[in-house]
Design a protein around this motif. Structure first.
Motif, PDB file in Angstrom:
ATOM      1  N   LEU A 242       1.006  -1.250   0.050  1.00 30.27           N
ATOM      2  CA  LEU A 242      -0.142   0.109   0.084  1.00 30.27           C
ATOM      3  C   LEU A 242       0.846   1.200   0.140  1.00 30.27           C
ATOM      4  N   TRP A 243       1.935   1.156   0.575  1.00 32.08           N
ATOM      5  CA  TRP A 243       2.804   2.209   0.823  1.00 32.08           C
ATOM      6  C   TRP A 243       3.524   2.636  -0.722  1.00 32.08           C
ATOM      7  N   ILE A 244       3.722   1.557  -1.488  1.00 26.23           N
ATOM      8  CA  ILE A 244       4.390   1.708  -2.883  1.00 26.23           C
ATOM      9  C   ILE A 244       3.704   2.317  -3.740  1.00 26.23           C
ATOM     10  N   GLY A 245       2.360   1.595  -3.843  1.00 32.20           N
ATOM     11  CA  GLY A 245       1.399   2.024  -5.099  1.00 32.20           C
ATOM     12  C   GLY A 245       1.872   1.613  -6.349  1.00 32.20           C
ATOM     13  N   GLY A 246       1.698   2.300  -7.315  1.00 30.80           N
ATOM     14  CA  GLY A 246       1.920   2.101  -8.647  1.00 30.80           C
ATOM     15  C   GLY A 246       0.613   2.000  -9.667  1.00 30.80           C
ATOM     16  N   GLU A 247       0.917   2.621 -10.844  1.00 35.86           N
ATOM     17  CA  GLU A 247      -0.113   2.643 -11.528  1.00 35.86           C
ATOM     18  C   GLU A 247      -0.502   1.383 -12.245  1.00 35.86           C
ATOM     19  N   ASP A 248       0.391   0.468 -12.717  1.00 31.80           N
ATOM     20  CA  ASP A 248      -0.195  -0.641 -13.083  1.00 31.80           C
ATOM     21  C   ASP A 248       0.648  -1.812 -12.517  1.00 31.80           C
ATOM     22  N   PRO A 249       0.270  -2.291 -11.584  1.00 29.75           N
ATOM     23  CA  PRO A 249       1.078  -3.184 -10.594  1.00 29.75           C
ATOM     24  C   PRO A 249       0.914  -4.518 -11.036  1.00 29.75           C
ATOM     25  N   SER A 250       1.821  -5.545 -10.876  1.00 26.24           N
ATOM     26  CA  SER A 250       1.756  -6.803 -11.202  1.00 26.24           C
ATOM     27  C   SER A 250       1.102  -7.574 -10.531  1.00 26.24           C
ATOM     28  N   TYR A 251      -0.144  -7.939 -10.669  1.00 26.26           N
ATOM     29  CA  TYR A 251      -0.955  -8.578  -9.564  1.00 26.26           C
ATOM     30  C   TYR A 251      -0.586 -10.114  -9.482  1.00 26.26           C
ATOM     31  N   LEU A 252       0.142 -10.781 -10.303  1.00 22.64           N
ATOM     32  CA  LEU A 252       1.011 -12.052 -10.024  1.00 22.64           C
ATOM     33  C   LEU A 252       1.891 -11.932  -9.187  1.00 22.64           C
ATOM     34  N   LEU A 253       2.742 -11.090  -9.195  1.00 23.41           N
ATOM     35  CA  LEU A 253       3.839 -10.978  -8.266  1.00 23.41           C
ATOM     36  C   LEU A 253       3.576 -10.402  -7.037  1.00 23.41           C
ATOM     37  N   LEU A 254       2.371  -9.285  -6.913  1.00 25.78           N
ATOM     38  CA  LEU A 254       1.950  -9.002  -5.562  1.00 25.78           C
ATOM     39  C   LEU A 254       1.460 -10.192  -4.853  1.00 25.78           C
ATOM     40  N   SER A 255       0.548 -11.076  -5.459  1.00 23.02           N
ATOM     41  CA  SER A 255      -0.115 -12.298  -4.905  1.00 23.02           C
ATOM     42  C   SER A 255       0.938 -13.138  -4.412  1.00 23.02           C
ATOM     43  N   ALA A 256       1.972 -13.380  -5.237  1.00 25.23           N
ATOM     44  CA  ALA A 256       3.103 -14.195  -4.650  1.00 25.23           C
ATOM     45  C   ALA A 256       3.619 -13.529  -3.539  1.00 25.23           C
ATOM     46  N   TYR A 257       3.775 -12.220  -3.350  1.00 30.12           N
ATOM     47  CA  TYR A 257       4.512 -11.798  -2.271  1.00 30.12           C
ATOM     48  C   TYR A 257       3.334 -11.758  -1.069  1.00 30.12           C
ATOM     49  N   ILE A 258       2.176 -11.615  -1.119  1.00 31.93           N
ATOM     50  CA  ILE A 258       1.204 -11.848  -0.269  1.00 31.93           C
ATOM     51  C   ILE A 258       1.132 -13.253   0.411  1.00 31.93           C
ATOM     52  N   THR A 259       1.204 -14.123  -0.346  1.00 30.90           N
ATOM     53  CA  THR A 259       1.122 -15.526  -0.224  1.00 30.90           C
ATOM     54  C   THR A 259       2.505 -15.974   0.661  1.00 30.90           C
ATOM     55  N   LEU A 289      -6.627 -10.938  -1.660  1.00 29.37           N
ATOM     56  CA  LEU A 289      -7.218 -11.810  -2.578  1.00 29.37           C
ATOM     57  C   LEU A 289      -8.499 -11.045  -3.067  1.00 29.37           C
ATOM     58  N   LEU A 290      -9.320 -10.353  -2.138  1.00 28.99           N
ATOM     59  CA  LEU A 290     -10.682  -9.797  -2.715  1.00 28.99           C
ATOM     60  C   LEU A 290     -10.304  -8.671  -3.630  1.00 28.99           C
ATOM     61  N   LEU A 291      -9.153  -7.782  -3.162  1.00 25.65           N
ATOM     62  CA  LEU A 291      -9.053  -6.408  -3.775  1.00 25.65           C
ATOM     63  C   LEU A 291      -8.401  -6.819  -5.175  1.00 25.65           C
ATOM     64  N   ILE A 292      -7.725  -7.982  -5.090  1.00 28.82           N
ATOM     65  CA  ILE A 292      -7.069  -8.223  -6.257  1.00 28.82           C
ATOM     66  C   ILE A 292      -7.994  -8.967  -7.441  1.00 28.82           C
ATOM     67  N   SER A 293      -8.978  -9.605  -6.860  1.00 29.42           N
ATOM     68  CA  SER A 293     -10.051 -10.241  -7.743  1.00 29.42           C
ATOM     69  C   SER A 293     -11.067  -9.339  -8.345  1.00 29.42           C
ATOM     70  N   ILE A 294     -11.077  -8.230  -7.546  1.00 33.20           N
ATOM     71  CA  ILE A 294     -11.959  -6.893  -8.211  1.00 33.20           C
ATOM     72  C   ILE A 294     -11.344  -6.163  -9.153  1.00 33.20           C
ATOM     73  N   ASP A 295      -9.854  -6.122  -9.117  1.00 34.46           N
ATOM     74  CA  ASP A 295      -9.363  -5.050 -10.035  1.00 34.46           C
ATOM     75  C   ASP A 295      -8.375  -5.703 -11.122  1.00 34.46           C
ATOM     76  N   ILE A 296      -8.135  -7.075 -10.984  1.00 37.46           N
ATOM     77  CA  ILE A 296      -7.273  -7.689 -12.060  1.00 37.46           C
ATOM     78  C   ILE A 296      -8.138  -8.080 -13.362  1.00 37.46           C
ATOM     79  N   THR A 297      -7.333  -7.899 -14.222  1.00 39.50           N
ATOM     80  CA  THR A 297      -7.789  -7.824 -15.723  1.00 39.50           C
ATOM     81  C   THR A 297      -8.533  -9.130 -16.116  1.00 39.50           C
ATOM     82  N   GLN A 298      -9.512  -9.096 -17.112  1.00 40.67           N
ATOM     83  CA  GLN A 298     -10.201 -10.210 -17.246  1.00 40.67           C
ATOM     84  C   GLN A 298      -9.213 -11.441 -17.741  1.00 40.67           C
ATOM     85  N   GLU A 299      -8.238 -10.978 -18.703  1.00 40.41           N
ATOM     86  CA  GLU A 299      -7.212 -11.804 -19.242  1.00 40.41           C
ATOM     87  C   GLU A 299      -6.584 -12.596 -17.986  1.00 40.41           C
TER      88      GLU A 299
END
Length: 859
Positions: A242-259, A289-299
């Motif tokens: 949350l402190w870093i932010g970013g306009e186009d984060p990598s959700y796969l990398l972010l999920s790996a970090y959280i996991t 996971l809820l935040l990512i599932s709402i904002d992640i792209t369909q692809e």
């Protein structure tokens, strides 16, 4: 502006570094003061015993009292019988009290620690965004500041450990170094995320490796610093992105970090087990996971779901209760750590993903990996899983049906087949999970219910859905359901457990299959045959089902036949309408009778229940068929008229008689027959009231004056029920008094006589508005005189004063009618006959009373 930012940043660093030193200086001052206070306490403790010894010597007497034996006191028994006190579970209350006490004592440390962790994150953000430095220099500066926090924490920890003073305590001392360690750890978390996501200085593999190293370091530090280090480290780890932010984060990398953070937190639990750890990592993981599932792209949503949802199931649901190898059951007492909570939250994530992905692609069936993971992990060691995981199966069942229905509504036919193939595989896993849990030794009621109901519920529910929305797969699914049912029967007989239950499940599947594949008119016959088959299996002990299966099938058959007259879609169309119900009811009644005879040696009470069902169905058939003969309709409730109400009055009273007779001879169903008889009596009374109010013959055109006397609907509605009531009161023993039936019969016969006289003398309508002839008026007088004289004479013969009073009352009505009505309305011969008849009757009754009185005196 950049220079101002640099100065503010350096000032913040100085404040953060100097604050612990100032705290240590204050601690040293307190130590000195404490040492002086401790010396004064020692001097006071030395002087106090000396004063006590001097006062004791002065107070001791110079003589000794003689020893006198004291009376023995009455000794009460040490153990007394007390009433058992209900035990109260105080685990939750104690935990709440301990937590509240801990917060009161240490709330400053916790708030301060959280503030420092957040401050370290913002410091790294400020370094990465506001300083005129290269990306590498910014990263190096952030790492340096984090290492300074580590050094300060380690120095302070060693200083506190070496100081042997009363002020310091191991648990209290660990908080301050833990805050500094967590602050440094938060800075490193933020630095790694910032370098990987914003500047791409390090690759994802190196990022994951660095986070893993930090997780191991957190484990080591928590072993030294205690639970506060775990809490602040998890807070910093989960909040770092949350402190870093970013306009186009990598959700796969972010999920790996959280996991990875979640896995590290659970790994800490092998050494330290604070009660809030499972709940904390579950909350952090699921929220991200809820935040990512709402904002992640369909692809990316489907591949993200496949990679991280099964891993989250493994981490959040099964590791806390089975360990990392899924083989060692771990007891978790806290209610808020129940695996059902985590499973439900992950099901919510799956539902959000289902709403975002393109479900028209065949790869959408990969969503079934979530229920598969919920079912497969407890089965990996071929032993009974902890009972606390049983309810997770319910989540797997619900989410499977949700995914199947959603995908089937949107996908094409070929994809739909793939969806139901996957659904069938999950249902097989559900059966293996629940039945295997019971067969492996879990005998709790919850496990028994799941083993018995989960498989048929999913099979039958899916079959009914396919029947209404996807009928081209109905035959295939029905065959699949029957094969699974037979497999359940075979496995139960192999393990010698759940044998009756498996046969019951197979019967349920057969019933559902017959409902879906057979026409509506044949389904009733199929259920009747199934009742006979189940009864034969129970009698001859061949794949013996439970008795409540037979009761359930009989109930289903009874309900369906009860509704059959009112639902035309269930009635047969290939035969004449006049015999539709006969062809549906008669086979069922015959098969129920045969089933009762088969069950009589082993289950006589069930045989009587079958008799009750047969009687109810017989009565329903009579009502429906009678209504069809009268009104050409089987729906006797919607098509009420005068004729049907007249007939149903007689039939209800007849059914009251039959049920009353059965109540006298039945053994197990006496009360049931008795209550049924009362219901039929109430129905008969209600219909009789309706005949004399709503369907009153004097107010409508229900019966014509041209109808045949006596042989008409007046006899059906009044005379026959009256004769039956008289017979009931005379011969049938019921809890009701016979006098009630006699009075009801008398009223019905009187009304029938009045209505019949009116109908006899009228040429057209017998409505009350039609003119009344003198012959009809005289007939009423003759009726009253005859009834009154007969009742009076009968009462005198039986010495029944009440009957005499009734007869005299009727005669009084006749006298009033003759003198008030007949004298004014009758003319000529009719008036003379009326007066002469009344007088002769009164004289005859007077002579009869005197004769009976003189006879009694002589005797």
């Amino acid at each position: 502006m950049e220079l101002v930012g640099l100065l503010l940043g350096l000032l913040l660093i100085i404040v953060i570094l100097v604050s612990p030193l100032m705290s240590l200086w204050a601690c040293r001052k307190i130590i000195k003061l404490e040492s002086r206070v401790h010396e004064l306490e020692q001097l006071a403790s030395v002087r106090q015993p000396q004063k006590q010894e001097q006062s004791t010597q002065q107070d001791t007497p110079s003589y000794q009292s003689p020893k006198v034996p004291l009376p023995r006191a009455k000794v009460e028994p040490a153990i007394r019988a007390v009433k058992p006190v209900a035990t109260v579970d105080t685990t939750t209350t104690e935990w709440f009290d301990n937590t509240l006490t801990h917060i009161k004592k240490n709330w400053l440390i916790w708030i301060g620690g959280i503030a420092m962790v957040v401050g370290a994150g913002y410091l790294v953000q400020a370094i990465g965004s506001n300083f005129i430095l290269t990306p590498f220099a910014r990263t190096a500066l952030a790492v340096t500041i984090s290492l300074i926090f580590f050094a300060a924490a380690e120095w302070l920890h060693h200083k506190i450990v070496r100081t042997e003073r009363h002020l310091f305590h191991a648990k209290v001392d660990a908080y301050i170094p833990a805050v500094l360690y967590a602050t440094g750890m938060s800075g490193l978390y933020a630095t790694i995320c910032f370098s990987a996501i914003v500047y791409q200085l390090i690759s994802p593999p190196i990022t994951l490796t660095a986070i893993g190293i930090l997780a191991v370091a957190a484990i080591a530090l928590s072993l030294r610093m205690g639970p506060l280090m775990i809490a602040l480290g998890l807070f910093g780890g989960y909040s770092a992105p949350l402190w870093i932010g970013g306009e186009d984060p990598s959700y796969l990398l972010l999920s790996a970090y959280i996991t990875t953070i979640t896995a590290a937190g659970l790994l800490i639990r092998r050494f330290i087990r604070p009660h809030w750890l499972i709940c904390s990592v579950t909350t952090g993981q699921v929220l991200w996971l809820l935040l990512i599932s709402i904002d992640i792209t369909q692809e990316q949503s489907l591949i993200w779901f496949v990679l991280f949802i099964p891993v989250s199931v493994y981490l959040l649901i099964f590791i806390p209760h089975l360990g990392w190898r899924l083989e060692k059951p771990i007891r978790v007492k806290e209610v808020y750590n129940h695996p059902l909570i985590a499973a439900t939250l992950l099901a919510l994530v799956a539902s959000l993903t289902l709403a975002r992905i393109d479900i028209n692609q065949p790869q959408a069936v990969l969503l079934f990996l979530f229920p598969v993971a919920l079912l497969i992990f407890p089965m990996m060691k071929s032993r009974a899983a902890p009972r606390v995981l049983s309810l997770v199966t319910l989540v797997a069942m619900v989410i499977t049906e949700h995914i199947s229905v959603t995908l089937t509504n949107e996908i094409d036919e070929s994809g739909g087949r793939l969806v139901w193939i996957a659904t069938g595989g999950v249902i097989v896993l559900v059966g293996a999970r629940t039945i295997g849990q019971y067969l492996l030794g879990d005998r709790k009621p919850t496990s028994y219910c799941l083993a018995l109901l989960s498989l048929p519920c999913m099979l039958i529910g899916s079959q009914l859905y396919i029947n209404f929305h996807y009928s081209n797969l109905l035959e295939t699914w029905s065959s699949f359901s029957l094969i699974l049912g037979l497999g359940f029967v075979a496995s139960s007989h192999k393990f010698k457990q759940l044998q009756q239950e498996s046969s019951t499940v197979l019967h349920f599947i057969i019933t559902s299959t017959c409902y879906c594949l057979l026409p509506a008119d044949w389904f009733t016959l199929a259920v009747s045959i199934q009742v006979l088959l189940a009864s034969s299996q129970y009698r001859f002990d061949h794949l013996k089902p439970n008795l409540w299966l037979i009761k359930g099938l009989v109930g289903l058959l009874t309900i369906r036949l009860t509704l059959l007259p009112f639902i035309p879609a269930w009635q047969a169309t290939s035969i004449p309408e006049s015999i539709t119900l006969v062809t549906s009811f008669l086979p069922a009644l015959i098969l129920l009778q045969l089933s009762g005879r088969i069950l009589q040696p082993l289950a006589p009470n069930l045989k009587q229940w079958l008799e009750v069902a047969c009687l109810n169905l017989g009565a329903l058939l009579i009502f429906s068929q009678s209504n069809f003969l009268l009104l050409a309709s089987y729906n006797f409730i919607a098509d009420f008229d005068f004729r049907s109400v007249s007939l149903f009055t007689l039939q209800s009273l007849a059914m009251f008689t039959i049920y009353s007779l059965k109540a006298r001879s039945a053994r197990f169903t006496t009360n049931l027959y008795l209550y049924a008889s009362y219901i039929m009596l109430v129905i008969a009374i209600t219909l009789s009231v309706a005949l004399n109010t709503v369907y009153q013959p004097l107010l409508g055109l229900n019966i014509s004056g041209e109808a045949t006397p006596i042989v008409n609907w007046l006899s059906v509605g009044w005379l026959l029920p009256a004769l039956l009531s008289m017979s009931i009161g005379k011969r049938l023993r019921t809890p009701l008094k016979p006098a009630y039936f006699y009075w009801a019969s008398s009223i019905q016969i009187g009304l029938w006589a009045i209505y019949s006289i009116r109908q006899f003398w009228q040429k057209g309508s017998m409505s009350i508005n039609a003119p009344t002839s003198m012959a009809e008026l005289f007939s009423y007088t003759a009726l009253f005189i005859f009834v009154g004289a007969t009742a009076t004479y009968s009462g005198a013969q039986r010495s029944d004063t009440r009957l005499q009073k009734v007869g005299l009352l009727v005669l009084g009505v006749a006298v009033c009618k003759v003198f008030l009505i007949d004298t004014s309305n009758l003319e000529g011969l009719w008036r003379a006959v009326s007066m002469l008849g009344l007088g002769a009757s009164l004289v005859g009754l007077g002579w009869l009373f005197q004769r009976l009185r003189s006879k009694n005196i002589v005797m």
